[in-house]
Design a protein around this motif. Structure first.
Motif, PDB file in Angstrom:
ATOM      1  N   SER A  50      35.500  14.955  33.978  1.00  0.00           N
ATOM      2  CA  SER A  50      34.204  15.627  33.975  1.00  0.00           C
ATOM      3  C   SER A  50      33.966  16.361  32.663  1.00  0.00           C
ATOM      4  O   SER A  50      32.886  16.279  32.072  1.00  0.00           O
ATOM      5  CB  SER A  50      34.128  16.611  35.144  1.00  0.00           C
ATOM      6  OG  SER A  50      32.998  17.452  35.043  1.00  0.00           O
ATOM      7  N   LEU A  51      34.994  17.056  32.191  1.00  0.00           N
ATOM      8  CA  LEU A  51      34.841  17.890  31.002  1.00  0.00           C
ATOM      9  C   LEU A  51      34.486  17.084  29.764  1.00  0.00           C
ATOM     10  O   LEU A  51      33.707  17.536  28.911  1.00  0.00           O
ATOM     11  CB  LEU A  51      36.142  18.665  30.769  1.00  0.00           C
ATOM     12  CG  LEU A  51      36.134  19.739  29.694  1.00  0.00           C
ATOM     13  CD1 LEU A  51      35.175  20.857  30.054  1.00  0.00           C
ATOM     14  CD2 LEU A  51      37.533  20.288  29.484  1.00  0.00           C
ATOM     15  N   LEU A  52      35.062  15.879  29.649  1.00  0.00           N
ATOM     16  CA  LEU A  52      34.874  15.075  28.440  1.00  0.00           C
ATOM     17  C   LEU A  52      33.852  13.962  28.627  1.00  0.00           C
ATOM     18  O   LEU A  52      33.695  13.112  27.755  1.00  0.00           O
ATOM     19  CB  LEU A  52      36.211  14.482  27.996  1.00  0.00           C
ATOM     20  CG  LEU A  52      37.309  15.497  27.667  1.00  0.00           C
ATOM     21  CD1 LEU A  52      38.598  14.795  27.279  1.00  0.00           C
ATOM     22  CD2 LEU A  52      36.855  16.440  26.558  1.00  0.00           C
ATOM     23  N   ASP A  60      37.234  15.379  22.440  1.00  0.00           N
ATOM     24  CA  ASP A  60      38.474  14.985  23.100  1.00  0.00           C
ATOM     25  C   ASP A  60      39.685  15.483  22.306  1.00  0.00           C
ATOM     26  O   ASP A  60      40.640  16.041  22.857  1.00  0.00           O
ATOM     27  CB  ASP A  60      38.513  13.468  23.254  1.00  0.00           C
ATOM     28  CG  ASP A  60      39.688  12.979  24.096  1.00  0.00           C
ATOM     29  OD1 ASP A  60      40.447  13.817  24.608  1.00  0.00           O
ATOM     30  OD2 ASP A  60      39.841  11.757  24.233  1.00  0.00           O
ATOM     31  N   LEU A  61      39.660  15.299  20.990  1.00  0.00           N
ATOM     32  CA  LEU A  61      40.781  15.706  20.151  1.00  0.00           C
ATOM     33  C   LEU A  61      40.934  17.227  20.089  1.00  0.00           C
ATOM     34  O   LEU A  61      42.034  17.738  19.869  1.00  0.00           O
ATOM     35  CB  LEU A  61      40.607  15.149  18.738  1.00  0.00           C
ATOM     36  CG  LEU A  61      40.704  13.625  18.600  1.00  0.00           C
ATOM     37  CD1 LEU A  61      40.365  13.189  17.185  1.00  0.00           C
ATOM     38  CD2 LEU A  61      42.096  13.130  18.986  1.00  0.00           C
ATOM     39  N   ARG A  62      39.861  17.967  20.297  1.00  0.00           N
ATOM     40  CA  ARG A  62      39.915  19.427  20.221  1.00  0.00           C
ATOM     41  C   ARG A  62      40.296  20.073  21.546  1.00  0.00           C
ATOM     42  O   ARG A  62      40.444  21.302  21.617  1.00  0.00           O
ATOM     43  CB  ARG A  62      38.554  19.980  19.778  1.00  0.00           C
ATOM     44  CG  ARG A  62      38.228  19.764  18.311  1.00  0.00           C
ATOM     45  CD  ARG A  62      36.952  20.493  17.941  1.00  0.00           C
ATOM     46  NE  ARG A  62      35.800  20.002  18.704  1.00  0.00           N
ATOM     47  CZ  ARG A  62      34.672  20.689  18.870  1.00  0.00           C
ATOM     48  NH1 ARG A  62      34.556  21.905  18.369  1.00  0.00           N
ATOM     49  NH2 ARG A  62      33.670  20.169  19.535  1.00  0.00           N
ATOM     50  N   PRO A 106      34.238  32.120  26.185  1.00  0.00           N
ATOM     51  CA  PRO A 106      35.248  31.619  25.255  1.00  0.00           C
ATOM     52  C   PRO A 106      35.499  30.126  25.425  1.00  0.00           C
ATOM     53  O   PRO A 106      35.389  29.591  26.538  1.00  0.00           O
ATOM     54  CB  PRO A 106      36.496  32.422  25.632  1.00  0.00           C
ATOM     55  CG  PRO A 106      36.296  32.754  27.082  1.00  0.00           C
ATOM     56  CD  PRO A 106      34.821  32.941  27.255  1.00  0.00           C
ATOM     57  N   VAL A 107      35.809  29.453  24.340  1.00  0.00           N
ATOM     58  CA  VAL A 107      36.275  28.065  24.354  1.00  0.00           C
ATOM     59  C   VAL A 107      37.570  28.018  23.548  1.00  0.00           C
ATOM     60  O   VAL A 107      37.870  28.936  22.777  1.00  0.00           O
ATOM     61  CB  VAL A 107      35.229  27.090  23.759  1.00  0.00           C
ATOM     62  CG1 VAL A 107      33.972  27.062  24.602  1.00  0.00           C
ATOM     63  CG2 VAL A 107      34.891  27.452  22.318  1.00  0.00           C
ATOM     64  N   LEU A 108      38.356  26.960  23.729  1.00  0.00           N
ATOM     65  CA  LEU A 108      39.631  26.822  23.033  1.00  0.00           C
ATOM     66  C   LEU A 108      39.682  25.516  22.264  1.00  0.00           C
ATOM     67  O   LEU A 108      39.237  24.482  22.781  1.00  0.00           O
ATOM     68  CB  LEU A 108      40.795  26.871  24.034  1.00  0.00           C
ATOM     69  CG  LEU A 108      41.131  28.240  24.624  1.00  0.00           C
ATOM     70  CD1 LEU A 108      42.088  28.083  25.797  1.00  0.00           C
ATOM     71  CD2 LEU A 108      41.733  29.157  23.564  1.00  0.00           C
ATOM     72  N   HIS A 109      40.213  25.548  21.051  1.00  0.00           N
ATOM     73  CA  HIS A 109      40.339  24.359  20.218  1.00  0.00           C
ATOM     74  C   HIS A 109      41.813  24.108  19.887  1.00  0.00           C
ATOM     75  O   HIS A 109      42.554  25.051  19.595  1.00  0.00           O
ATOM     76  CB  HIS A 109      39.558  24.525  18.910  1.00  0.00           C
ATOM     77  CG  HIS A 109      38.080  24.623  19.101  1.00  0.00           C
ATOM     78  ND1 HIS A 109      37.221  25.049  18.101  1.00  0.00           N
ATOM     79  CD2 HIS A 109      37.298  24.342  20.177  1.00  0.00           C
ATOM     80  CE1 HIS A 109      35.982  25.028  18.550  1.00  0.00           C
ATOM     81  NE2 HIS A 109      36.004  24.609  19.803  1.00  0.00           N
ATOM     82  N   THR A 110      42.208  22.849  19.913  1.00  0.00           N
ATOM     83  CA  THR A 110      43.584  22.516  19.544  1.00  0.00           C
ATOM     84  C   THR A 110      43.838  22.776  18.070  1.00  0.00           C
ATOM     85  O   THR A 110      44.959  23.110  17.667  1.00  0.00           O
ATOM     86  CB  THR A 110      43.879  21.038  19.845  1.00  0.00           C
ATOM     87  OG1 THR A 110      42.873  20.222  19.211  1.00  0.00           O
ATOM     88  CG2 THR A 110      43.871  20.774  21.342  1.00  0.00           C
ATOM     89  N   ARG A 111      42.812  22.614  17.255  1.00  0.00           N
ATOM     90  CA  ARG A 111      42.910  22.881  15.816  1.00  0.00           C
ATOM     91  C   ARG A 111      41.700  23.687  15.370  1.00  0.00           C
ATOM     92  O   ARG A 111      40.611  23.511  15.919  1.00  0.00           O
ATOM     93  CB  ARG A 111      42.982  21.577  15.006  1.00  0.00           C
ATOM     94  CG  ARG A 111      44.285  20.796  15.207  1.00  0.00           C
ATOM     95  CD  ARG A 111      44.299  19.539  14.356  1.00  0.00           C
ATOM     96  NE  ARG A 111      45.563  18.836  14.463  1.00  0.00           N
ATOM     97  CZ  ARG A 111      46.628  19.099  13.722  1.00  0.00           C
ATOM     98  NH1 ARG A 111      46.567  20.043  12.808  1.00  0.00           N
ATOM     99  NH2 ARG A 111      47.747  18.411  13.878  1.00  0.00           N
ATOM    100  N   PRO A 112      41.852  24.562  14.369  1.00  0.00           N
ATOM    101  CA  PRO A 112      40.701  25.332  13.896  1.00  0.00           C
ATOM    102  C   PRO A 112      39.711  24.429  13.161  1.00  0.00           C
ATOM    103  O   PRO A 112      40.095  23.423  12.565  1.00  0.00           O
ATOM    104  CB  PRO A 112      41.330  26.355  12.945  1.00  0.00           C
ATOM    105  CG  PRO A 112      42.589  25.693  12.468  1.00  0.00           C
ATOM    106  CD  PRO A 112      43.086  24.880  13.629  1.00  0.00           C
TER     107      PRO A 112
END
Length: 386
Positions: A50-52, A60-62, A106-112
């Motif tokens: 659902s999220l992607l 997807d990569l983040r 807030p959201v979260l990223h795997t990379r800045p």
């Protein structure tokens, strides 16, 4: 390694910055409401299916992924709230009319996203569902510009693009259409030699149009050059006309630039897109655009357009706020004292009680008045501090 260290690009928000962020959040959400936007609060994590859905490879990569210990299914920590809000519109609200929604969280990223960017942005944004006309795009652009103006930014650059231009070019040549992913990557990098090599076997009109795109950037006069350099087909004509209208609506509020090779979100967006830049930040402070097909993944395609920005990044650019005036009060449980403090706080004053044996001075507050007993010793009054 000390156990109080945080992961790279993750940081605590200290009082002065937290105050700026919260004041911006309240200011913008209140303004969204004045435009008729309703606040929604999606969950921090969802099943990845659902999220992607319809979000594209970049998102997807983040996205951080983990296994749900209850169901055993894969969960994702949201990297962007847009698809979540689209799901709410399509599946939960299920309205037939135009719907305006806004959000902050807030959201979260795997990379800045940049050298000094956080991996935990505080995203705020607004979306319009159910209207396919350019009026909705113009309203979203207007709301994004108004948000930056309210935050105190007077120098703003608006970059406009349109994914419809490239899609109309690729529709002319099936061979080019099969290479759309590679073409997008080359255009985003403005790699003209690589693009020329890839397009060698395409139809001449398609090849010439693709090679023209990297040079079609600059002020609004680029649109005139594009009408000459690109094929005269309905899809391109419509896209250029929409860009001209959106650029005209922003004249006087922002410096407008056009970049027809800006294809960020190509897999996700479906029409006009924009990015807003302010002094002091190399990356865009806000991005928006049309994405009509995302709702299909939730069983109900709806025209959609919106924008979002990172409040933490925005607040970092603002000057440090002045210390807030406060009232110093003694500690005590006397009913008269407690009633007077409650009365002052209800009126909007900041009242800080001195804990026994400690000063009540804090970085964010400046106590310029004190609550003291009058000469009779029966009434609490305010006294100015020198």
């Amino acid at each position: 390694m000390p156990n109080w260290l945080l992961p790279e690009h993750i940081a605590d928000v200290l009082p002065s910055e937290a105050r700026k962020i919260e004041e911006l959040r309240r200011l913008m959400l209140d303004n969204f409401r004045r435009y008729g936007y309703e606040l929604v609060m999606p969950p921090l994590l969802e099943y990845v299916e659902s999220l992607l859905a319809g979000a594209g490879q970049d998102t997807d990569l983040r996205t951080f992924k983990l296994v749900d210990q209850i169901s055993g299914r894969m969960l994702g920590l949201r990297a962007d709230m847009t698809t979540q809000v689209a799901r709410i519109d399509a599946h939960l609200l299920n309205r037939a009319t135009v719907t305006r929604l806004c959000y902050a969280g807030p959201v979260l990223h795997t990379r800045p996203s940049g050298l000094h960017a956080t991996r935990e942005p505080l995203q705020i944004g607004a979306e319009i569902y159910g209207h396919a006309g350019l009026e909705a795009d113009a309203e979203i652009q207007e709301l994004a510009l108004a948000s930056l103006e309210m935050a105190g930014f007077s120098e703003v650059r608006l970059d406009l693009a349109h994914v419809g231009v490239l899609r109309a070019i690729l529709d002319l040549d099936p061979a080019a259409g099969k290479q759309h992913f590679a073409i997008v990557q080359l255009l985003r990098a403005k790699d003209v030699p690589g693009l020329r090599e890839l397009a060698a076997g395409f139809a001449p009109a398609t090849r010439d149009a693709l090679l023209a795109l990297p040079n079609l950037y600059g002020d609004v006069d680029v649109l005139k050059a594009a009408r000459t350099a690109l094929p005269d087909v309905p899809g391109i004509a419509k896209a250029l006309a929409e860009l001209a209208a959106l650029a005209a609506s922003a004249i006087g509020r922002a410096d407008v630039a056009i970049d027809l090779a800006d294809l960020r979100g190509y897999q996700y967006e479906s029409g006009a897109t924009f990015a807003l830049y302010v002094p002091g930040l190399p990356n865009a402070v806000a991005r928006g655009g049309r994405y009509d097909h995302v709702g299909e993944a939730f069983g109900r395609a709806r025209p959609a357009t919106g924008f979002s920005m990172d409040l933490r990044e925005l607040a970092r650019l603002l000057p440090t706020a002045d210390r807030k005036h406060a009232i110093r009060a003694p500690w005590g449980n006397a009913p008269e004292l407690k009633d007077k403090i409650a009365e002052l706080r209800k009126a909007g004053e900041v009242v800080i009680q001195s804990l026994p044996g400690h000063s009540n001075e804090q970085d964010e507050f400046e106590c310029d008045r004190a609550l003291v007993l009058d000469d009779s010793g029966s009434n609490w009054i305010l006294k100015n501090l020198g």
